[in-house]
Design a protein around this motif. Structure first.
Motif, mmCIF file in Angstrom:
data_model
loop_
_atom_site.group_PDB
_atom_site.id
_atom_site.type_symbol
_atom_site.label_atom_id
_atom_site.label_comp_id
_atom_site.label_asym_id
_atom_site.label_seq_id
_atom_site.Cartn_x
_atom_site.Cartn_y
_atom_site.Cartn_z
ATOM 1 N N LEU A 1 1.044 -1.281 -0.051
ATOM 2 C CA LEU A 1 -0.075 0.026 -0.007
ATOM 3 C C LEU A 1 0.936 1.200 0.005
ATOM 4 N N LEU A 2 0.695 1.856 -0.911
ATOM 5 C CA LEU A 2 1.542 3.416 -1.342
ATOM 6 C C LEU A 2 0.622 4.448 -1.154
ATOM 7 N N ILE A 3 0.759 5.494 -0.232
ATOM 8 C CA ILE A 3 0.165 6.628 -0.341
ATOM 9 C C ILE A 3 0.940 7.925 -0.409
ATOM 10 N N GLY A 4 0.401 8.701 -1.327
ATOM 11 C CA GLY A 4 0.896 10.137 -1.384
ATOM 12 C C GLY A 4 0.248 11.062 -1.324
ATOM 13 N N VAL A 5 0.255 12.128 -0.357
ATOM 14 C CA VAL A 5 -0.624 13.322 -0.499
ATOM 15 C C VAL A 5 0.432 14.481 -0.423
ATOM 16 N N ASN A 6 0.030 15.466 -1.399
ATOM 17 C CA ASN A 6 0.604 16.836 -1.625
ATOM 18 C C ASN A 6 -0.090 17.881 -1.110
ATOM 19 N N TYR A 7 -1.476 17.445 -0.773
ATOM 20 C CA TYR A 7 -2.369 18.570 -0.367
ATOM 21 C C TYR A 7 -2.599 19.663 -1.368
ATOM 22 N N THR A 8 -2.676 19.550 -2.323
ATOM 23 C CA THR A 8 -2.602 20.337 -3.421
ATOM 24 C C THR A 8 -3.798 21.572 -3.292
ATOM 25 N N GLY A 9 -3.024 22.628 -3.360
ATOM 26 C CA GLY A 9 -3.937 23.918 -3.199
ATOM 27 C C GLY A 9 -4.529 24.097 -1.622
ATOM 28 N N THR A 10 -3.824 23.741 -0.766
ATOM 29 C CA THR A 10 -4.058 24.030 0.503
ATOM 30 C C THR A 10 -2.697 24.803 1.184
ATOM 31 N N ARG A 11 -2.769 25.491 2.206
ATOM 32 C CA ARG A 11 -1.913 26.128 2.969
ATOM 33 C C ARG A 11 -0.611 25.004 3.543
ATOM 34 N N ALA A 12 -0.960 23.748 3.457
ATOM 35 C CA ALA A 12 -0.265 22.735 3.935
ATOM 36 C C ALA A 12 0.495 21.971 2.690
#
Length: 107
Positions: A1-12
């Motif tokens: 299980l591979l998860i990548g989260v860039n939180y695009t468009g947020t301050r984070a």
């Protein structure tokens, strides 16, 4: 299980978490011989299921469903983490470490 989260468009917003997933994919398939169809990926770029809280929980259930002795499981998360109070007193510092899904503001 591979998860990548860039939180695009947020301050984070982060950069590189999707690349981390692709690099782990190459490592597992090209170096260690894992079948590409044995990998499940969650990314917040529209290329597959989004890494929401619900989807991460479902993917973790997929990962452990039917596990038998001798099976090898792999979990990779690239994104933000946080802490929450440890209600059981297991952690020396009193805090549990957490991962933050793409919908962390609502989840």
């Amino acid at each position: 299980l591979l998860i990548g989260v860039n939180y695009t468009g947020t301050r984070a917003e982060l950069r590189g978490c999707h690349n981390d997933v692709e690099m782990m994919t190459k490592l597992l398939t090209q170096t260690f011989g894992w079948r590409p169809d044995s990998l499940h990926k969650l990314r917040d770029d529209g290329r597959g299921p989004a890494p929401t809280k619900a989807n991460i929980i479902a993917a973790l259930n997929w990962l452990v469903d039917g596990v038998r002795p001798g099976d090898v499981l792999f979990f990779h998360f690239s994104g933000h983490g946080s802490e929450s109070v440890d209600p059981n007193g297991f952690e020396e510092n009193g805090m549990n470490q957490t991962i933050l899904p793409v919908d962390f503001q609502r989840a």
